[in-house]
Design an enzyme around this catalytic site. Structure first.
Site, PDB file in Angstrom:
ATOM      1  N   PRO A 203     146.043  33.506 -65.029  1.00 14.79           N
ATOM      2  CA  PRO A 203     145.923  32.934 -66.369  1.00 14.79           C
ATOM      3  C   PRO A 203     147.188  33.075 -67.218  1.00 14.79           C
ATOM      4  CG  PRO A 203     144.628  34.954 -66.184  1.00 14.79           C
ATOM      5  CD  PRO A 203     145.136  34.632 -64.812  1.00 14.79           C
TER       6      PRO A 203
ATOM      7  N   THR B 137     138.611  35.693 -59.204  1.00 19.29           N
ATOM      8  CA  THR B 137     139.404  34.483 -58.984  1.00 19.29           C
ATOM      9  C   THR B 137     140.517  34.282 -60.004  1.00 19.29           C
ATOM     10  OG1 THR B 137     137.743  33.158 -60.146  1.00 19.29           O
ATOM     11  CG2 THR B 137     137.570  33.285 -57.741  1.00 19.29           C
ATOM     12  N   CYS B 138     140.327  34.710 -61.229  1.00 18.64           N
ATOM     13  CA  CYS B 138     141.387  34.536 -62.233  1.00 18.64           C
ATOM     14  C   CYS B 138     142.616  35.379 -61.912  1.00 18.64           C
ATOM     15  CB  CYS B 138     140.876  34.902 -63.627  1.00 18.64           C
ATOM     16  SG  CYS B 138     139.702  33.718 -64.289  1.00 18.64           S
ATOM     17  N   PHE B 139     142.420  36.432 -61.129  1.00 19.48           N
ATOM     18  CA  PHE B 139     143.502  37.363 -60.843  1.00 19.48           C
ATOM     19  C   PHE B 139     143.924  37.338 -59.378  1.00 19.48           C
ATOM     20  CE2 PHE B 139     141.033  38.962 -64.445  1.00 19.48           C
ATOM     21  CZ  PHE B 139     142.010  38.903 -65.419  1.00 19.48           C
TER      22      PHE B 139
END
Length: 149
Positions: A94, A116-118
């Site tokens: 992000p 999933t963002c990381f």
């Protein structure tokens, strides 16, 4: 709005046989994954390192996976089955570039979990290659995803 536009281009009956993950693979294609690039652009946390037995078993399992299962693992961890054009060094989070990460977490009875963002997989300290294989395959093949509405 997006779904309506999609349905104007593609007949919904043709894609209704796919779940969201399968549809992404159909639309985006299935590029061969370069395991060396993936491994060279990964980081480890929680006591794991490149020579830790769990990590050795993880990369060994990926070598034995067919390309489709590798893509599903990538999708499980990052939210997409697409590898950036520039390779794994170009994975993004992000707030900019974010390497694929394997973090030690949980117990050998646990399934891996993904952030999933990381671009992070929380991988329990499995005591054998066979147990790691079983748990990773279950997590990748049986995980749920969001539905398109």
């Amino acid at each position: 709005m997006l779904v309506r536009g999609f349905n104007e281009v593609i007949d919904l009956r043709l894609v209704s046989v796919f779940d969201a993950k399968e549809l992404e693979l159909v639309i985006c294609g299935t590029a061969d994954i370069d395991l060396s690039d993936w491994r060279n652009n990964s980081e480890y946390r929680g006591g794991y390192h490149d020579n830790h037995q769990v990590i050795v078993n993880f990369w060994s399992a990926l070598q034995h996976f067919d390309n489709e299962r590798r893509l599903r693992l990538l999708q499980f961890v990052t939210g997409t089955s697409s590898v950036p054009y520039e390779g794994f060094s170009a994975l993004r989070g992000p707030n900019g570039p974010k390497k694929f990460c394997i973090e030690k977490w949980g117990s050998p009875a646990s399934l891996p979990r993904a952030h999933t963002c990381f671009n992070r997989i929380d991988l329990p300290p499995y005591t054998s290659f066979e147990l790691l294989w079983e748990k990773v395959v279950i997590a990748v093949e049986e995980s749920n995803t969001f539905a398109m509405e």
